[in-house]
Design a protein around this motif. Structure first.
Motif: not given
Length: 798
Positions: A709-713, A756-758
């Motif tokens: 998984d990728i952490r996004v802003v 943020a942080g999802t």
């Protein structure tokens, strides 16, 4: 002789000396850059209260030269930070420091007396074992060290770089009469492997190989123009791409080189050759001397044979009328022979097409080319040991597609010699003997091996183990699979190579299909995959014409299918359990970058100009480019407490401004390449090094690569990026359409409207890319940008 060159010193900090120091820094070799001590203070130095004894003053020339390296265009440095490897100094205080280095290269004024005086001083502090060379473009190597000790002469040779050193492939090594063989044996592989040069061994004759033949070619062309009344434009139309030469042809090349420099080379030849017929050719034409006397010396004076003038549309280029000595608007040149050459593909076919039609321009090309071929044949043995050195010198030093002897083969050896003799030309006896022995060409290829004429027999051209030729492998029936856009080729040792060969290597359905086929084939029968080709550029992106046609017809399902196909193929490439190496070179743009991003390693040519440039045509990267950069960031910054926003902002700026790297090292700085990705200085060695990288990875554990998984802003980060775009719009830096593109890009890079942080999946990011891309394809201004790029070759700001 066991020795390595780890440190160097360059004496002379002019443009050439500083650029050689820069290229040494490019490959990680620290060097001293020394010059004379100034005899006067500048106004600024006086204001600072400095004296002629101040270090800042004494090292001024070298210090200023290093500063200029960071500003010069084209950039001499791969990365301006590499300038820190160059230490400035002066020959009064620091000459003794050459004891610390392994190689000293002299790059001072082309004056024999001054060079001799310098080498006398160098020898006083020189220690046995240090290699010393001169970068002279034509002064005798032996004459420079006349009076020096035998030991010094044994360690001395010529190393003639071509300008600019970073970009020009040729380096002529010129041994002196007493140069030790082992010194040449050290320098040749060093210059080839470490500096990335194409090395030829030249004899100590006036102007060596490339400048000797190149200057002769220009002189016979000048003389033909003056004798037959051709114009500047006609000469350049007939001596450029039509015969496999650069677009700069004759007179643009002279302007770039500098007419003063060319006159110096010509006078050097005129003084040193003894043959009267040869002397006559090298006599500087009166018109050339007049131009030099007037200061019309080319680009550095902003006028030579061509002159740039400003008008209401920007800049216009005028050409010199050699009859009136006035500058006039350029005239378009057209003729049947030139049109035939233009339609043909490749230098050989262009030459054959040009000479298949009899007109004024075919006659001009023949009359000039004939003299160069005959002169080159006369000089075999005198300026170089074989035809190979002469051909390679002209290809690498003057960017000719074919050397003189390759050209002769292309136009037909027997037929052309017959015509030459019919016209009264004197053909060297060895050429006539070669033909009478039943030979029809200077080179021949058999089963992927090249042979060339040497001492009345064909001799095998020894292959370089670091040079893998895809053309040769194809001749040896190593193609595994192929279609119109790409081929899968067996590199042996369990490694296969996927080669693109579509027009401009643009990615279309045929290449994507071959990538999928390659994955299946390598999975079953090979250990690893290399993606590489040996075209002019690695890949200029996706097939923009096909995409534009579908968008203009509003075939949105088809556009979505194209993008989804690209995304899925790149996803499969990334998940492939066996090693994948991408080996880009030169222009690697848009989809070309997106093909490299899924690779386990990138082995890039140092001269790789790498960038996701979709914003320039009104789009965003949608083949996984956005997703992959954010995914890499997420995997690198694993601490959830660390704010990703500054890093995402940098990606946003890089993609939004369509930044392209100036080198592979710069691509690392921009974040396109990773720390583990490697850089190869010699482009001819790129495929070999990529194969070696694949073999190394084969030895590692190659389990299936799981998706993470990728952490996004999220929405907050998106708002910040969009605010930045809005401020740029208010300041007048970007247009309304630029802002629209930036907003779409921000939405994708942020991971959409999530907190943020999802953590999101790769497929989720790919869906965001595809949706944004499709919506931008529907914008009329985007389609205008695409059309403009296809027709003009540059971005439209609308």
């Amino acid at each position: 002789m066991e020795r390595q060159i780890r440190r160097a010193a360059v004496i002379g900090s002019g443009v050439m000396g500083a650029s050689i120091a820069a290229h040494l820094a490019n490959v990680g070799i620290p060097c001293l850059l020394l010059d004379i001590v100034p005899s006067q203070l500048t106004g600024e130095e006086k204001r600072k209260g400095l004296t002629l004894d101040s270090n800042e003053v004494r090292n001024r020339l070298a210090v200023n030269a290093i500063k200029k390296l960071k500003k010069n265009k084209p950039a001499p440095l791969y990365d301006e930070d590499l300038a820190s490897l160059i230490t400035p100094g002066n020959i009064e205080d620091d000459l003794e420091r050459i004891k610390e280095v392994d190689w000293v290269v002299e790059v001072i004024v082309e004056n024999l007396s001054i060079k001799k005086q310098l080498f006398e001083r160098v020898e006083k502090v020189w220690e046995k074992g240090i290699i010393v060379s001169s970068n002279t473009s034509g002064i005798s190597i032996n004459a420079m060290v006349d009076g020096r000790s035998t030991e010094f002469k044994q360690h001395f040779l010529g190393t003639h770089f071509f300008n600019p050193p970073r970009y020009m492939k040729l380096l002529e090594i010129i041994p002196g009469d007493e140069t030790l063989t082992e010194i040449v044996d050290v320098m040749r592989p060093f210059c080839e492997n470490k500096l990335g040069k194409g090395v030829v061994i030249a004899k100590d004759t006036p102007n060596f190989i490339a400048n000797r033949i190149g200057a002769y070619s220009m002189h016979v062309t000048l003389n033909e123009m003056l004798a037959k009344g051709y114009t500047i434009e006609e000469i350049d139309a007939c001596t450029g791409p039509a015969i496999g030469r650069p677009k700069s042809a004759t007179f643009r090349t002279l302007d770039i080189v500098g007419l003063d420099t060319f006159v110096h080379i010509a006078n050097n030849m005129y003084e040193k050759v003894s043959d009267e017929a040869e002397k006559k050719v090298f006599k500087v034409p009166e018109i050339l001397q007049q131009m030099v006397d007037k200061g019309w010396i080319g680009e550095k004076a902003e006028q030579g044979f061509y002159k740039k003038v400003k008008n209401e549309k920007g800049k216009k280029i005028l050409s010199l009328n050699v009859q009136t000595m006035e500058y006039e608007p350029q005239k378009k040149i057209a003729g049947a022979s030139l049109e035939a050459a233009k339609m043909a593909k490749g230098a050989k076919q262009k030459l054959r097409a040009l000479f298949s039609t009899e007109d004024r321009y075919a006659e001009l090309a023949w009359n000039t080319l004939k003299e160069v071929l005959l002169y080159s044949a006369e000089k075999v043995g005198e300026i170089a040991d074989s035809i190979v050195e002469i051909d390679e010198a002209m290809k690498w030093g003057f960017n000719w597609e074919l050397g003189p002897f390759e050209t002769w083969d292309a136009i037909g050896l027997e037929k052309s010699v017959h015509r030459m003799e019919k016209e009264g030309s004197s053909v060297p006896q060895w050429v006539k003997d070669w033909i009478e022995a039943g030979n029809t060409s200077f080179y021949k290829r058999k089963e992927g091996t090249t042979y060339f004429v040497s001492n009345d027999a064909y001799k095998q051209l020894e292959p370089n183990p670091k040079v893998i030729s895809l053309r040769t492998l194809k001749e040896q029936n190593k193609v595994i699979k192929a279609n119109s856009g790409a081929s899968l080729i067996d590199l042996e040792d369990g490694i296969a190579c996927l080669e693109f060969h579509s027009p401009n290597n643009a990615i279309g359905a045929d290449i994507l299909m071959m990538i999928e086929e390659s994955i299946k084939e390598v999975r079953s029968n090979y250990d690893g995959l290399v993606i590489a080709n040996q075209g002019r550029n690695f890949c200029v992106g996706a097939n923009l014409m096909m995409l534009l046609m579908e968008a203009q017809d509003e075939e949105w399902d088809e556009v979505e299918h194209i993008i989804r196909l690209f995304q899925n193929t790149m996803y499969h490439l990334k998940r492939f359990e066996k090693p994948v190496i991408a080996a880009p070179h030169r222009m690697t743009l848009g989809g070309g970058v997106e093909v490299c991003l899924p690779a386990d390693r990138v082995v890039a040519s140092a001269e790789t100009y790498y960038g996701l440039v979709e914003a320039g045509v009104g789009l965003i990267p949608a083949g996984g480019g956005c997703k992959e950069l954010i995914s890499r960031l997420s995997l690198t910054v694993t601490n959830p407490e660390v704010d990703l926003q500054p890093y995402v902002n940098k990606i946003f700026e890089t993609l939004g401004m369509a930044k392209v790297s100036t080198s592979a090292l710069d691509a690392k700085k921009l974040g396109y390449l990773r720390e583990q990705d490697t850089v190869v200085v010699h482009q001819d060695h790129l495929l070999f090094e990529a194969k070696q990288a694949a073999l190394r990875l084969v030895q590692e554990d190659n389990a299936t690569k799981p998706e993470e998984d990728i952490r996004v802003v999220g929405s907050e980060g998106k708002a910040l990026m969009q605010l930045g775009a809005y401020q740029m719009k208010l300041a007048g830096y970007i247009s309304d359409h630029d802002q629209l593109i930036a907003n779409k890009l921000a939405h994708v890079l942020a991971g959409g409207d999530v907190p943020a942080g999802t953590r999101v999946s790769e497929q989720y990011m790919l869906d965001l890319e595809r949706e944004a891309f499709l919506s931008l394809c529907g914008e009329p201004k985007t389609r205008q940008r695409m059309q403009y790029m296809l027709s003009k070759g540059k971005p439209l700001r609308n």
